[in-house]
Design an enzyme around this catalytic site. Structure first.
Site, PDB file in Angstrom:
ATOM      1  N   CYS A  26       0.810  -1.214   0.000  1.00 12.85           N
ATOM      2  CA  CYS A  26       0.000   0.000   0.000  1.00 12.85           C
ATOM      3  C   CYS A  26       0.847   1.269   0.000  1.00 12.85           C
ATOM      4  O   CYS A  26       0.471   2.268  -0.615  1.00 12.85           O
ATOM      5  CB  CYS A  26      -0.959   0.000   1.186  1.00 12.85           C
ATOM      6  SG  CYS A  26      -0.172  -0.235   2.797  1.00 12.85           S
ATOM      7  N   HIS A  79      -1.453   0.567   7.340  1.00 15.09           N
ATOM      8  CA  HIS A  79      -2.087   0.743   6.040  1.00 15.09           C
ATOM      9  C   HIS A  79      -1.798   2.170   5.586  1.00 15.09           C
ATOM     10  O   HIS A  79      -1.512   3.046   6.419  1.00 15.09           O
ATOM     11  CB  HIS A  79      -3.598   0.490   6.119  1.00 15.09           C
ATOM     12  CG  HIS A  79      -4.282   0.467   4.794  1.00 15.09           C
ATOM     13  ND1 HIS A  79      -3.794  -0.247   3.720  1.00 15.09           N
ATOM     14  CD2 HIS A  79      -5.407   1.101   4.338  1.00 15.09           C
ATOM     15  CE1 HIS A  79      -4.602  -0.093   2.686  1.00 15.09           C
ATOM     16  NE2 HIS A  79      -5.580   0.732   3.033  1.00 15.09           N
ATOM     17  N   ASP A  95      -8.163   4.939  -1.584  1.00 19.70           N
ATOM     18  CA  ASP A  95      -7.667   3.703  -0.995  1.00 19.70           C
ATOM     19  C   ASP A  95      -7.869   2.596  -2.031  1.00 19.70           C
ATOM     20  O   ASP A  95      -9.002   2.222  -2.338  1.00 19.70           O
ATOM     21  CB  ASP A  95      -8.430   3.387   0.298  1.00 19.70           C
ATOM     22  CG  ASP A  95      -7.954   2.115   0.985  1.00 19.70           C
ATOM     23  OD1 ASP A  95      -7.062   1.435   0.436  1.00 19.70           O
ATOM     24  OD2 ASP A  95      -8.476   1.806   2.079  1.00 19.70           O
TER      25      ASP A  95
END
Length: 208
Positions: A26, A79, A95
């Site tokens: 991520c 994250h 996201d």
């Protein structure tokens, strides 16, 4: 339930399906989003912030993730998402791992993906490190060693492009994941303070 893509997606970023994406990387996915903005509309980069989500225990629950099961959250060690501070009614969250729209209005993302600190035990409460997009591009480096097991195998296949390096570092991911405000770049917020900082009053009023 899957959500449709929001109609407020600015032209500065490609659609979700056209973004560079590697599962479980991520931080690099968000770096690539910032790189795309820099290369295609540099002046817009000042609206964007990389947001690292973690805590001292490296256990943070996030709901509405692709890798989740039903209504259960995914418990990440960290994250990373992209925040756009807009001139509109709401800021936006990008996201690439969420089931929510891309981008997603800030208040919807907070409500659906983060919920509230009152919904989780203290050891799972989220902290967020917010770094300006241009600073993130200039300071972040990862040799992906955190994704290699003791036996030398990849935990998850790496991105096809070279590792991200800067002049004085090949690996400083821990300084971004760390939620000690005295270490690393940007500003560190508790979740309620992050919401207070970036949720616009007008959007809060209209949501009631």
């Amino acid at each position: 339930m899957s959500h449709p893509e929001t109609s407020c997606s600015p032209s500065v970023l490609p659609s979700r399906t056209d973004c560079i994406y590697t599962s479980c990387y991520c931080e690099e996915n968000v770096w690539k989003l910032c790189e795309y903005i820099r290369d295609h509309n540099y002046s817009a980069l000042e609206q964007f912030y990389a947001v690292f989500i973690s805590n001292d225990n490296k256990m943070v629950p996030i709901w509405k993730q692709k890798s989740g099961h039903g209504d259960e959250p995914v418990l990440w060690d960290y994250h990373v998402i992209l925040l756009q501070v807009t001139s509109g009614v709401q800021n936006l969250i990008y996201d690439l791992d969420t089931l929510l729209p891309f981008p997603c209005p800030f208040d919807i993302y907070i409500h659906e993906a983060f919920k509230s600190d009152s919904d989780v035990y203290p050891e799972f409460r989220r902290k967020l490190r917010v770094i300006k997009g241009d600073l993130f591009l200039k300071t972040f480096a990862s040799d992906r060693s955190h994704m290699i097991t003791a036996s030398g195998q990849w935990r998850n296949p790496p991105p096809p492009y070279p590792c991200i390096e800067i002049a004085d570092s090949k690996m400083n991911l821990d300084e971004f994941v760390c939620m000690n405000p005295k270490i690393g770049w940007g500003a560190v917020f508790l979740l309620p303070d992050f919401v207070k900082q970036f949720s616009k009053p007008s959007s809060r009023q209209r949501s009631h």
